[in-house]
Design a protein around this motif. Structure first.
Motif, mmCIF file in Angstrom:
data_model
loop_
_atom_site.group_PDB
_atom_site.id
_atom_site.type_symbol
_atom_site.label_atom_id
_atom_site.label_comp_id
_atom_site.label_asym_id
_atom_site.label_seq_id
_atom_site.Cartn_x
_atom_site.Cartn_y
_atom_site.Cartn_z
ATOM 1 N N ILE A 339 12.856 8.814 -0.504
ATOM 2 C CA ILE A 339 13.782 7.704 -0.732
ATOM 3 C C ILE A 339 14.836 8.152 -1.733
ATOM 4 C CG2 ILE A 339 13.976 5.322 -1.542
ATOM 5 C CD1 ILE A 339 11.024 4.963 -0.720
ATOM 6 N N SER A 340 16.107 7.940 -1.404
ATOM 7 C CA SER A 340 17.194 8.458 -2.230
ATOM 8 C C SER A 340 17.429 7.646 -3.493
ATOM 9 C CB SER A 340 18.491 8.524 -1.417
ATOM 10 O OG SER A 340 18.860 7.243 -0.955
ATOM 11 N N THR A 341 16.818 6.483 -3.597
ATOM 12 C CA THR A 341 16.947 5.655 -4.799
ATOM 13 C C THR A 341 15.890 6.072 -5.811
ATOM 14 O OG1 THR A 341 17.763 3.798 -3.488
ATOM 15 C CG2 THR A 341 16.962 3.312 -5.716
ATOM 16 N N THR A 342 16.316 6.321 -7.040
ATOM 17 C CA THR A 342 15.400 6.795 -8.052
ATOM 18 C C THR A 342 14.757 5.646 -8.827
ATOM 19 O OG1 THR A 342 15.190 8.150 -10.049
ATOM 20 C CG2 THR A 342 17.272 7.035 -9.727
ATOM 21 N N THR A 343 13.512 5.836 -9.202
ATOM 22 C CA THR A 343 12.874 5.015 -10.228
ATOM 23 C C THR A 343 13.041 5.775 -11.534
ATOM 24 O OG1 THR A 343 11.244 4.153 -8.667
ATOM 25 C CG2 THR A 343 10.713 3.987 -11.020
ATOM 26 N N THR A 344 13.785 5.199 -12.463
ATOM 27 C CA THR A 344 14.148 5.902 -13.686
ATOM 28 C C THR A 344 13.231 5.475 -14.818
ATOM 29 O OG1 THR A 344 16.456 5.984 -12.960
ATOM 30 C CG2 THR A 344 16.017 6.412 -15.286
ATOM 31 N N LEU A 345 12.521 6.440 -15.390
ATOM 32 C CA LEU A 345 11.634 6.186 -16.523
ATOM 33 C C LEU A 345 12.263 6.766 -17.790
ATOM 34 C CD1 LEU A 345 8.181 7.162 -14.945
ATOM 35 C CD2 LEU A 345 9.299 4.921 -14.991
ATOM 36 N N PRO A 346 12.151 6.053 -18.909
ATOM 37 C CA PRO A 346 12.678 6.615 -20.158
ATOM 38 C C PRO A 346 11.895 7.848 -20.567
ATOM 39 C CG PRO A 346 11.435 4.599 -20.583
ATOM 40 C CD PRO A 346 11.553 4.719 -19.101
ATOM 41 N N ALA A 347 12.604 8.817 -21.126
ATOM 42 C CA ALA A 347 11.987 10.067 -21.580
ATOM 43 C C ALA A 347 12.368 10.315 -23.024
ATOM 44 C CB ALA A 347 12.421 11.236 -20.700
ATOM 45 N N PHE A 348 11.619 11.196 -23.666
ATOM 46 C CA PHE A 348 11.983 11.653 -25.000
ATOM 47 C C PHE A 348 13.180 12.602 -24.879
ATOM 48 C CE2 PHE A 348 11.169 14.231 -28.889
ATOM 49 C CZ PHE A 348 11.424 13.206 -29.790
ATOM 50 N N SER A 349 13.784 12.962 -25.984
ATOM 51 C CA SER A 349 15.040 13.698 -26.011
ATOM 52 C C SER A 349 14.959 15.052 -25.301
ATOM 53 C CB SER A 349 15.481 13.915 -27.456
ATOM 54 O OG SER A 349 15.753 12.681 -28.099
ATOM 55 N N LEU A 350 16.026 15.349 -24.546
ATOM 56 C CA LEU A 350 16.234 16.636 -23.873
ATOM 57 C C LEU A 350 15.022 17.101 -23.075
ATOM 58 C CD1 LEU A 350 18.264 18.456 -26.679
ATOM 59 C CD2 LEU A 350 19.121 17.618 -24.483
ATOM 60 N N PRO A 351 14.564 16.288 -22.115
ATOM 61 C CA PRO A 351 13.453 16.734 -21.252
ATOM 62 C C PRO A 351 13.910 17.894 -20.386
ATOM 63 C CG PRO A 351 14.465 14.758 -20.349
ATOM 64 C CD PRO A 351 15.131 14.998 -21.686
ATOM 65 N N SER A 352 13.046 18.884 -20.230
ATOM 66 C CA SER A 352 13.471 20.091 -19.505
ATOM 67 C C SER A 352 12.425 20.476 -18.475
ATOM 68 C CB SER A 352 13.768 21.215 -20.494
ATOM 69 O OG SER A 352 12.668 21.429 -21.357
ATOM 70 N N ALA A 353 11.687 21.575 -18.702
ATOM 71 C CA ALA A 353 10.710 22.036 -17.708
ATOM 72 C C ALA A 353 9.690 20.942 -17.421
ATOM 73 C CB ALA A 353 10.011 23.288 -18.217
ATOM 74 N N VAL A 354 9.310 20.808 -16.147
ATOM 75 C CA VAL A 354 8.402 19.728 -15.739
ATOM 76 C C VAL A 354 7.440 20.254 -14.688
ATOM 77 C CG1 VAL A 354 10.096 18.878 -14.033
ATOM 78 C CG2 VAL A 354 8.285 17.340 -14.872
ATOM 79 N N VAL A 355 6.178 19.837 -14.776
ATOM 80 C CA VAL A 355 5.166 20.183 -13.781
ATOM 81 C C VAL A 355 4.378 18.931 -13.422
ATOM 82 C CG1 VAL A 355 4.916 22.584 -14.519
ATOM 83 C CG2 VAL A 355 3.472 20.828 -15.534
ATOM 84 N N ILE A 356 3.760 18.980 -12.246
ATOM 85 C CA ILE A 356 2.892 17.897 -11.770
ATOM 86 C C ILE A 356 1.493 18.474 -11.617
ATOM 87 C CG2 ILE A 356 2.401 16.332 -9.850
ATOM 88 C CD1 ILE A 356 5.420 16.208 -9.329
ATOM 89 N N ALA A 357 0.506 17.858 -12.260
ATOM 90 C CA ALA A 357 -0.876 18.342 -12.208
ATOM 91 C C ALA A 357 -1.804 17.208 -12.613
ATOM 92 C CB ALA A 357 -1.071 19.536 -13.144
ATOM 93 N N ASP A 358 -3.025 17.232 -12.123
ATOM 94 C CA ASP A 358 -4.054 16.285 -12.574
ATOM 95 C C ASP A 358 -4.646 16.848 -13.865
ATOM 96 O OD1 ASP A 358 -6.101 14.541 -13.009
ATOM 97 O OD2 ASP A 358 -7.284 15.124 -11.258
ATOM 98 N N ILE A 359 -4.163 16.356 -14.978
ATOM 99 C CA ILE A 359 -4.493 16.964 -16.252
ATOM 100 C C ILE A 359 -5.698 16.323 -16.916
ATOM 101 C CG2 ILE A 359 -3.148 15.600 -17.921
ATOM 102 C CD1 ILE A 359 -3.085 19.439 -17.438
ATOM 103 N N ASN A 360 -6.145 15.166 -16.427
ATOM 104 C CA ASN A 360 -7.304 14.495 -17.045
ATOM 105 C C ASN A 360 -8.462 14.298 -16.073
ATOM 106 O OD1 ASN A 360 -6.024 12.578 -15.486
ATOM 107 N ND2 ASN A 360 -6.175 10.926 -16.997
ATOM 108 N N HIS A 361 -8.450 15.002 -14.946
ATOM 109 C CA HIS A 361 -9.580 15.027 -14.009
ATOM 110 C C HIS A 361 -9.954 13.650 -13.459
ATOM 111 C CE1 HIS A 361 -10.360 19.233 -14.849
ATOM 112 N NE2 HIS A 361 -10.495 18.991 -16.131
ATOM 113 N N ASP A 362 -8.960 12.818 -13.156
ATOM 114 C CA ASP A 362 -9.270 11.515 -12.565
ATOM 115 C C ASP A 362 -8.891 11.461 -11.089
ATOM 116 O OD1 ASP A 362 -6.520 11.443 -12.702
ATOM 117 O OD2 ASP A 362 -6.409 9.510 -13.751
#
Length: 476
Positions: A339-362
């Protein structure tokens, strides 16, 4: 489409970094100044200017002041599924990192590409680090060329051994041998025009084997290199106009079973900064352009993966300057594709490198992002409703810039006790086929680590326990 009138061809800038209490200045070759007005340090900026602001590519955005003010940052030890970060000093100036399995030990190796830091023994090298459960040691170091920008792991010659591709002044492939003490051979240069500032791997030919994609700003192109028994062979070139600071990721963005490409223009484009190339068979079409919210600044990186627990690949894009003009843009996939429409979430300053992972084993993917110059890692946990929660923020040592491949997730220090965990962690590339040469495979994934390549002779390692505080608690 809004684009700067002067092309930015080499993603290098005037960068200030702290090293052992000394301030080092790395000077890039002269460049033309884009149409964005050049910015200087203002009275309200307590830290250094972001490297894109220094280059005149976006309005002024400031790093954190050297004297840290109080803010809501949680110590990693206070988060049940994280251990305290380990600041690992390494030779050279690490720029990008990838976790790879080269020698068949229970934990992965860490491949680091280093830049120039007036250290002839370690500058501009590829280093393989291994961990015996107590400490990192250098397994191999090999010359890798200048301007480390990207790294990717795949089997380029179909011998069922993982090789390493590096992006910088061209694209370089390091094939693997049978040696456990020096597993990589000398580099093979791919005929790639100019600087390569982004890499990714996926199946671009329908043979369920990983091929290599490389972005070249000089030629406004993405080159697709097909993996064969003879090594990487150029199969096609896609038109991708970019002014540099690119990022590239793979995902199935229309749920047809084929690997598609998401390419980000990190400079020169105020809109239409993300291009989606959909694959059908081995044919690609530029099917969709996205304009993430930037607050008048620029996008910085992107990642692909399922972030709402519906089994479909979504896309997240980091963008902006200092908060409140900093964002995590989430593009969900619907029945007809992304979907070309974004859901925009607030971030902390100057967000850069990003990864997607299950980091808490849920069993649900989370989103992790580093922040240029702000000594922070943000963790957006996915909740039971499939939405991303407000981010937890963990302190990291200083780094002025995190390239898109500076942040990765994998098991590099597990002390020889493998287990099969529910909700196994994924690498930053998608896990799909479980075939040799693709990014990751289903099976014995253990306790993941978060690894950030800092530009101050260090890497930062954050180990992950289970949601109950023990890595064994969630294992079958």
């Amino acid at each position: 489409m809004a684009r700067a009138t002067v092309r930015h061809r080499r993603p290098l800038g005037l960068t200030f970094v702290l090293l052992g209490g000394a301030l080092l200045t790395l000077l890039a070759p002269p460049r033309a100044v884009p149409s964005v007005q050049a910015t200087t340090l203002s009275a309200t900026c307590k830290g250094e200017l972001h490297y894109k602001s220094q280059a005149g590519l976006m309005p002024a955005a400031c790093e954190q002041a050297s004297i840290v003010t109080t803010r809501a940052v949680v110590a990693a030890a206070d988060i049940p599924f994280l251990s305290p970060p380990v600041d690992v000093m390494v030779p050279g100036w690490p720029q990008v990192a990838a976790n790879v399995d080269l020698i068949g030990t229970p934990q992965h190796e860490l491949a680091l590409m280093s830049g120039h830091n007036f250290d002839p023994l370690h500058d501009e090298t590829l280093q393989l680090l291994t961990n015996d459960g107590t400490a990192f040691t250098t397994l191999q170091q090999i010359a890798a060329g200048a301007h480390a920008e990207a790294v990717s792991a795949l089997d380029v010659n179909l011998d069922d051994r993982v090789d390493i591709a590096a992006g910088g002044d061209g694209a370089v492939v390091f094939p693997q041998t049978l040696s456990s003490t020096a597993p990589l051979t000398q580099s093979v240069q791919l005929l790639q025009p100019g600087l390569v500032d982004a890499l990714a791997n996926g199946d671009f030919s329908g043979d369920l084997r990983a091929d290599l994609a490389a972005v070249s700003p000089l030629s406004d192109s993405i080159s697709l290199w097909h993996s064969t028994l003879a090594g990487s062979l150029l199969s096609r070139t896609l038109l991708f106009k970019t002014d540099g600071y690119s990022a590239l990721r793979i995902g199935d963005f229309n749920n047809d079973g084929y690997d598609d490409l998401a390419a980000l223009r990190g400079s020169g484009y105020l809109t239409d900064s993300v291009q989606i190339f959909l694959q059908q068979g081995d044919v690609f079409s530029a099917a969709l352009t996205l304009s993430p919210e930037t607050g008048g600044y620029l996008p910085h990186s992107l990642a692909a993966g399922d972030v709402n627990n519906d089994g479909l690949d979504d896309l997240v894009v980091t963008a902006g300057g200092e908060q409140p003009n900093a964002y995590l843009n989430v593009y969900l996939q619907g029945p007809s594709g992304l979907i070309s429409t974004t859901t925009t979430l607030p971030a902390f300053s100057l967000p850069s490198a990003v990864v997607i992972a299950d980091i808490n084993h849920d069993g649900q993917n989370d989103v992790l992002t580093s922040h240029d110059g702000w000594r922070t890692l943000s963790i957006y946990l996915q909740n039971n409703s499939g939405a991303l929660s407000p981010p937890l923020q963990v302190s990291l040592p200083y780094s002025s810039r995190y390239r898109p491949d500076a942040l990765t997730v994998g098991d590099v220090d597990y002390p020889y006790t493998p287990c099969l965990c529910n909700g196994a962690a994924r690498n930053f590339e998608r896990i799909r086929y479980g075939k040799p040469g693709l990014s990751g495979s289903r099976g014995a994934h253990k306790r993941p680590n978060i690894m950030a390549a800092s530009n101050a002779e260090r890497i930062v390692l954050v180990s992950c326990a289970s949601a109950h505080g023990s890595p064994a608690a969630d294992c079958d």
